[in-house]
Write a protein that holds these residues in place. Structure first.
Motif, short mmCIF file in Angstrom:
data_model
loop_
_atom_site.label_atom_id
_atom_site.label_comp_id
_atom_site.label_asym_id
_atom_site.label_seq_id
_atom_site.Cartn_x
_atom_site.Cartn_y
_atom_site.Cartn_z
N THR A 257 0.56 -1.19 0.04
CA THR A 257 0.17 -0.56 0.01
C THR A 257 1.11 1.28 0.16
O THR A 257 0.67 2.69 -0.70
N GLY A 258 2.09 1.07 0.49
CA GLY A 258 2.68 2.47 0.87
C GLY A 258 3.32 2.87 -0.42
O GLY A 258 3.44 4.18 -0.30
N TRP A 259 3.80 1.87 -1.88
CA TRP A 259 3.43 2.50 -3.03
C TRP A 259 3.05 3.07 -3.47
O TRP A 259 3.36 4.46 -4.24
N PRO A 260 1.29 2.77 -3.46
CA PRO A 260 0.79 3.86 -4.21
C PRO A 260 1.03 5.46 -3.87
O PRO A 260 0.92 6.26 -4.20
N VAL A 261 1.04 5.01 -2.50
CA VAL A 261 0.93 6.60 -1.75
C VAL A 261 2.19 7.69 -1.28
O VAL A 261 1.93 8.31 -1.79
N LEU A 262 3.42 6.81 -1.99
CA LEU A 262 4.41 7.27 -1.69
C LEU A 262 4.41 7.81 -4.34
O LEU A 262 5.15 9.18 -4.27
N GLY A 263 3.37 7.52 -4.91
CA GLY A 263 3.34 7.83 -5.87
C GLY A 263 2.32 9.11 -6.63
O GLY A 263 2.49 9.95 -6.64
N PHE A 264 1.49 8.41 -5.44
CA PHE A 264 0.75 9.87 -5.52
C PHE A 264 0.56 11.16 -4.61
O PHE A 264 0.69 12.42 -5.21
N LEU A 266 4.21 12.13 -4.59
CA LEU A 266 4.92 12.70 -5.71
C LEU A 266 4.76 13.22 -6.26
O LEU A 266 4.83 14.48 -7.05
N PHE A 267 3.24 12.58 -7.09
CA PHE A 267 2.17 13.61 -8.14
C PHE A 267 1.62 14.49 -7.44
O PHE A 267 1.91 15.37 -7.90
N ALA A 268 1.38 14.86 -6.52
CA ALA A 268 0.92 16.07 -5.59
C ALA A 268 1.46 16.82 -5.80
O ALA A 268 1.69 18.49 -5.79
N THR A 269 3.13 16.60 -5.03
CA THR A 269 4.18 17.31 -5.35
C THR A 269 3.97 18.29 -6.27
O THR A 269 4.68 19.08 -6.67
N TYR A 273 4.04 22.29 -7.40
CA TYR A 273 5.15 23.26 -7.53
C TYR A 273 4.62 23.84 -9.55
O TYR A 273 4.68 24.68 -9.17
N MET A 274 3.88 22.54 -10.13
CA MET A 274 3.51 23.36 -10.96
C MET A 274 2.66 24.61 -11.50
O MET A 274 2.65 25.20 -12.08
N ALA A 275 1.70 24.35 -10.30
CA ALA A 275 0.63 25.27 -9.92
C ALA A 275 1.01 26.66 -9.46
O ALA A 275 0.54 27.70 -9.97
N LYS A 276 2.42 26.06 -8.73
CA LYS A 276 2.61 27.95 -8.18
C LYS A 276 3.95 28.53 -9.21
O LYS A 276 3.27 29.71 -9.21
#
Length: 292
Positions: A257-264, A266-269, A273-276
């Motif tokens: 379960t941790g790998w999808p959470v880390l992927g999410f 990373l994507f959210a980060t 950054y792009m939105a900023k």
């Protein structure tokens, strides 16, 4: 030529004296404790061993349970370890996670006697286990456990892999580490003696453990056809893997379960950054005036 031989002889003699001095300092000199005080060396400081890594399929961030091995480990526990050790935090129905069917779980539970109450008299009694019951202790109380084990209470094994440093590797080392006292121990610490009811095991912190060797012969537990040969090392590895599962049955699911959470995350980060950058793109920073 004579001078050259004399030089080599003197060098050899000097190295011998230096080695004897260093060896004496290491073996005889007091050591500094964690509190900064000088204490005499103890046998445990010199002869206690740390377990070698035990490579299991469940190790690492991509580990998975080897269910065949877990079933073999449960078989070793049931036929060997359960005579002295309980699994009070494990219910019989939990074994379904290892691949046992409902009928098999029911049969396993019925093979254990659990505490109960006589409905006719209200007195304490025992009854065959149910899938909802937990693995019982082989002793009715601590007094009986001490009486049967030379005044030592066998620990519950439910969380033993989490409670001991090294986890499964420690369990495996203890099970396979029984040996005779080394001659160096007797020579260096003549006052150290294993109690009559104890057994020398360098992987145990005190070097002497009350538990006798539980795995004593190859084939002590009969595995099903097609399974690995039940050597002492194999049986110890299997039961160590099983006890890792009892201590943390959700370990593999947690890491998966941790790998999808880390992927999410990373994507959210990246998205943040792009939105900023998009929001602040039209705002130019003011240029500082050069100092006069």
């Amino acid at each position: 030529m004579v001078r050259l031989i004399g030089i080599f002889a003197g060098l050899f003699f000097s190295l011998s004296v230096l080695w004897a001095f260093v060896n004496g300092v290491i073996n005889v000199a007091p050591v500094v404790s964690e509190y900064g005080q000088f204490t005499e060396p103890t046998p445990e400081q010199f002869f206690h061993k740390h377990p070698e890594p035990l490579h299991l399929q469940s190790d690492g961030p991509f580990g998975t349970w080897d269910y065949a091995q877990l079933q073999r480990g449960f078989q070793v526990y049931k036929e060997v370890c359960s005579a002295c050790h309980s699994l009070k935090f494990v219910a019989f129905r939990d074994l379904a996670e290892l691949g046992y069917s409902k009928a098999e779980v029911k049969a396993i539970a019925a093979g254990f006697q659990v505490p109960g109450v006589d409905p006719n008299t209200g007195e304490a009694t025992t009854r065959p286990g149910l899938p909802t019951d937990y693995f019982p202790s082989p002793y009715p109380n601590d007094v009986a456990a001490k009486a049967a084990n030379n005044n030592a209470i066998p620990p519950d094994l439910s969380l033993i892999a989490k409670a001991r440093h090294g986890g499964p590797a420690y369990i495996h080392a203890i099970l396979t580490g029984f040996e005779d006292e080394p001659a160096a121990l007797k020579k260096q610490f003549p006052d150290f003696k294993v109690p009559p009811t104890g057994h020398y095991n360098p992987y145990f912190a005190a070097l002497a453990i009350a538990m006798p060797p539980p795995l004593v012969a190859e084939g002590q537990v009969t595995y099903a056809e097609g399974q690995p040969k039940p050597t002492i090392n194999q049986m110890a590895t299997d039961v160590s893997a099983f006890l890792e599962w009892t201590a943390e049955p959700k370990k593999v699911k947690r890491t998966q379960t941790g790998w999808p959470v880390l992927g999410f995350l990373l994507f959210a980060t990246i998205l943040a950054y792009m939105a900023k950058n998009q929001v602040w793109a039209a705002i130019k920073p003011k240029k500082k005036k050069p100092a006069a």
